[in-house]
Design an enzyme around this catalytic site. Sequence first.
Site, PDB file in Angstrom:
ATOM      1  N   THR A  64      15.364  82.921  17.528  1.00 42.20           N
ATOM      2  CA  THR A  64      15.643  83.074  18.961  1.00 42.20           C
ATOM      3  C   THR A  64      16.588  84.253  19.154  1.00 42.20           C
ATOM      4  O   THR A  64      17.669  84.300  18.568  1.00 42.20           O
ATOM      5  CB  THR A  64      16.269  81.784  19.526  1.00 42.20           C
ATOM      6  OG1 THR A  64      15.310  80.729  19.373  1.00 42.20           O
ATOM      7  CG2 THR A  64      16.622  81.929  20.994  1.00 42.20           C
TER       8      THR A  64
ATOM      9  N   HIS B 176      14.186  81.754  27.816  1.00 37.07           N
ATOM     10  CA  HIS B 176      15.038  80.611  27.487  1.00 37.07           C
ATOM     11  C   HIS B 176      15.124  79.637  28.676  1.00 37.07           C
ATOM     12  O   HIS B 176      16.154  79.020  28.921  1.00 37.07           O
ATOM     13  CB  HIS B 176      16.436  81.094  27.093  1.00 37.07           C
ATOM     14  CG  HIS B 176      17.082  80.303  25.995  1.00 37.07           C
ATOM     15  ND1 HIS B 176      17.359  80.827  24.765  1.00 37.07           N
ATOM     16  CD2 HIS B 176      17.514  79.021  25.941  1.00 37.07           C
ATOM     17  CE1 HIS B 176      17.958  79.910  24.009  1.00 37.07           C
ATOM     18  NE2 HIS B 176      18.051  78.802  24.703  1.00 37.07           N
TER      19      HIS B 176
ATOM     20  N   ARG C 173      11.184  71.304  29.401  1.00 37.51           N
ATOM     21  CA  ARG C 173      11.781  70.281  30.271  1.00 37.51           C
ATOM     22  C   ARG C 173      10.888  69.064  30.523  1.00 37.51           C
ATOM     23  O   ARG C 173      11.380  67.932  30.405  1.00 37.51           O
ATOM     24  CB  ARG C 173      12.291  70.911  31.559  1.00 37.51           C
ATOM     25  CG  ARG C 173      13.529  71.823  31.297  1.00 37.51           C
ATOM     26  CD  ARG C 173      14.107  72.349  32.574  1.00 37.51           C
ATOM     27  NE  ARG C 173      15.233  73.257  32.386  1.00 37.51           N
ATOM     28  CZ  ARG C 173      15.125  74.588  32.208  1.00 37.51           C
ATOM     29  NH1 ARG C 173      13.940  75.159  32.157  1.00 37.51           N
ATOM     30  NH2 ARG C 173      16.205  75.332  32.080  1.00 37.51           N
TER      31      ARG C 173
HETATM   32  C1  LIG Z   1      18.064  71.525  27.273  1.00 39.19           C
HETATM   33  C2  LIG Z   1      17.458  72.759  26.678  1.00 39.19           C
HETATM   34  C3  LIG Z   1      17.920  73.223  25.453  1.00 39.19           C
HETATM   35  C4  LIG Z   1      17.350  74.367  24.884  1.00 39.19           C
HETATM   36  N1  LIG Z   1      17.774  74.741  23.647  1.00 39.19           N
HETATM   37  C5  LIG Z   1      17.138  75.772  23.023  1.00 39.19           C
HETATM   38  C6  LIG Z   1      17.465  76.105  21.690  1.00 39.19           C
HETATM   39  O1  LIG Z   1      18.294  75.445  21.054  1.00 39.19           O
HETATM   40  N2  LIG Z   1      16.815  77.162  21.133  1.00 39.19           N
HETATM   41  C7  LIG Z   1      15.871  77.883  21.798  1.00 39.19           C
HETATM   42  O2  LIG Z   1      15.291  78.824  21.255  1.00 39.19           O
HETATM   43  N3  LIG Z   1      15.535  77.571  23.071  1.00 39.19           N
HETATM   44  C8  LIG Z   1      16.135  76.536  23.687  1.00 39.19           C
HETATM   45  N4  LIG Z   1      15.772  76.203  24.969  1.00 39.19           N
HETATM   46  C9  LIG Z   1      14.734  77.007  25.668  1.00 39.19           C
HETATM   47  C10 LIG Z   1      13.330  76.443  25.444  1.00 39.19           C
HETATM   48  O3  LIG Z   1      12.910  76.579  24.109  1.00 39.19           O
HETATM   49  C11 LIG Z   1      12.277  77.153  26.302  1.00 39.19           C
HETATM   50  O4  LIG Z   1      12.332  78.546  26.058  1.00 39.19           O
HETATM   51  C12 LIG Z   1      12.365  76.912  27.803  1.00 39.19           C
HETATM   52  O5  LIG Z   1      13.146  75.807  28.147  1.00 39.19           O
HETATM   53  C13 LIG Z   1      10.937  76.719  28.314  1.00 39.19           C
HETATM   54  O6  LIG Z   1      10.946  76.536  29.689  1.00 39.19           O
HETATM   55  P1  LIG Z   1      10.673  75.115  30.398  1.00 39.19           P
HETATM   56  O7  LIG Z   1      11.864  74.269  30.135  1.00 39.19           O
HETATM   57  O8  LIG Z   1      10.530  75.516  31.828  1.00 39.19           O
HETATM   58  O9  LIG Z   1       9.385  74.542  29.829  1.00 39.19           O
HETATM   59  C14 LIG Z   1      16.332  75.069  25.567  1.00 39.19           C
HETATM   60  C15 LIG Z   1      15.866  74.595  26.789  1.00 39.19           C
HETATM   61  C16 LIG Z   1      16.415  73.465  27.352  1.00 39.19           C
HETATM   62  C17 LIG Z   1      15.860  72.976  28.673  1.00 39.19           C
END
Ligand SMILES: Cc1cc2nc3c(=O)[nH]c(=O)nc-3n(C[C@H](O)[C@H](O)[C@H](O)COP(=O)(O)O)c2cc1C
Length: 352
Positions: free
Chosen positions: A156, A249, A304
Amino acid sequence: MDSADFDALEERARAKLAPAAYAFAAAGADDEITTADNVAAWRRLRLRPRMLNDITRIDTGVSILGVRLETPIMVAPFGRHRLFHPDGERATARGAAAAGSVFVLPTTSTVSMEDVAAEPSAAPRWFQLYLPPDRALAENLIDRAAAAGFRAVVLTVDQPVYGSSPRAARAPLKPSPDIRNANLPGQPIAQNSYKPDYSGRVTFPATWRDLEWLVRRSSIDVLVKGVLRGDDALRCVEAGAKAIIVSNHGGRHLDAAVATADALPEIADAIAGKAELYVDGGIRRGTDIVKALALGARAVLVARPVIWGLAIDGADGVRAVLDHLRTELVRSMALCGVPWLNEITSDLVAGK
Ligand SMILES: Cc1cc2nc3c(=O)[nH]c(=O)nc-3n(C[C@H](O)[C@H](O)[C@H](O)COP(=O)(O)O)c2cc1C
């Protein structure tokens, strides 16, 4: 579980979760412009369905890094699943396996990668890496992931520093002794990552040289997540990345970043099939998946809605969300006149 409506699902999850856990999941940075725009950008696009094709059999099969899967829908990495369900990442991994989906385990998992790997799954699992400044720790993580059977490392790159979320800051996460960074023994879980001040502390200082190092050092494929520009994507591929995940993200760090639906076509053009391309951010409908594939993605990732399913019903809730999205995808493909994913081409989207 009735998962037909993800907004209703979110409300049910919200009622069940501690306010801080809900805020952590839902929050975007600053004014949450990008978090909202990710959803809106897919919704703005219009489809140009084909008629009179034989759609008696719809096939959602796809090849991902050489592995044949029944679904192009994957679980995006999100941290700290035990905030949402007592079984944490183990439950999410089970739900993803039941749906035939790739599961991306986060660095900040609250169940160790070895324990997650012990759960059976026909679909591959990948390990998401925040490259720690300490090289020995980085090597420990990538070697353990490979040894445990993870098939790829997902680096990431879009969080060199934390964004600021007023929503998350209003409901700070309290440290809980039984929710730990299970992959990073001894490291306390961040209490509240989204502070309004700017400490200048570079959390995950990955650079191009680090990417090149990781590609050399890793015995499994390296993917890059968090790319929003064609030039960056091409450079990642030239550095050896086997796939790019177009992502902002979920709008959690840089607010006003371009929506992923808007960034995708430029990136698909730039890498021109030299690597696989996936996208996440705001995917909520089967029609969104058709649009994503039409604009050049091979698969999508979802965070989500999976969190809401996990919160409500653990592994079964995760599976229900993924199955529901796939059912919608099948129906959308039938109505668009495309029985196979590889027939989803850019002309299916108006104006593209
Ligand atoms: C609560 C939460 C924690 C996340 N933690 C990470 C993480 O640790 N590493 C990462 O690469 N992306 C993280 N993400 C981003 C997700 O991988 C992703 O890119 C994004 O949430 C996708 O969009 P969506 O929630 O609308 O489906 C996180 C997203 C959320 C909602």
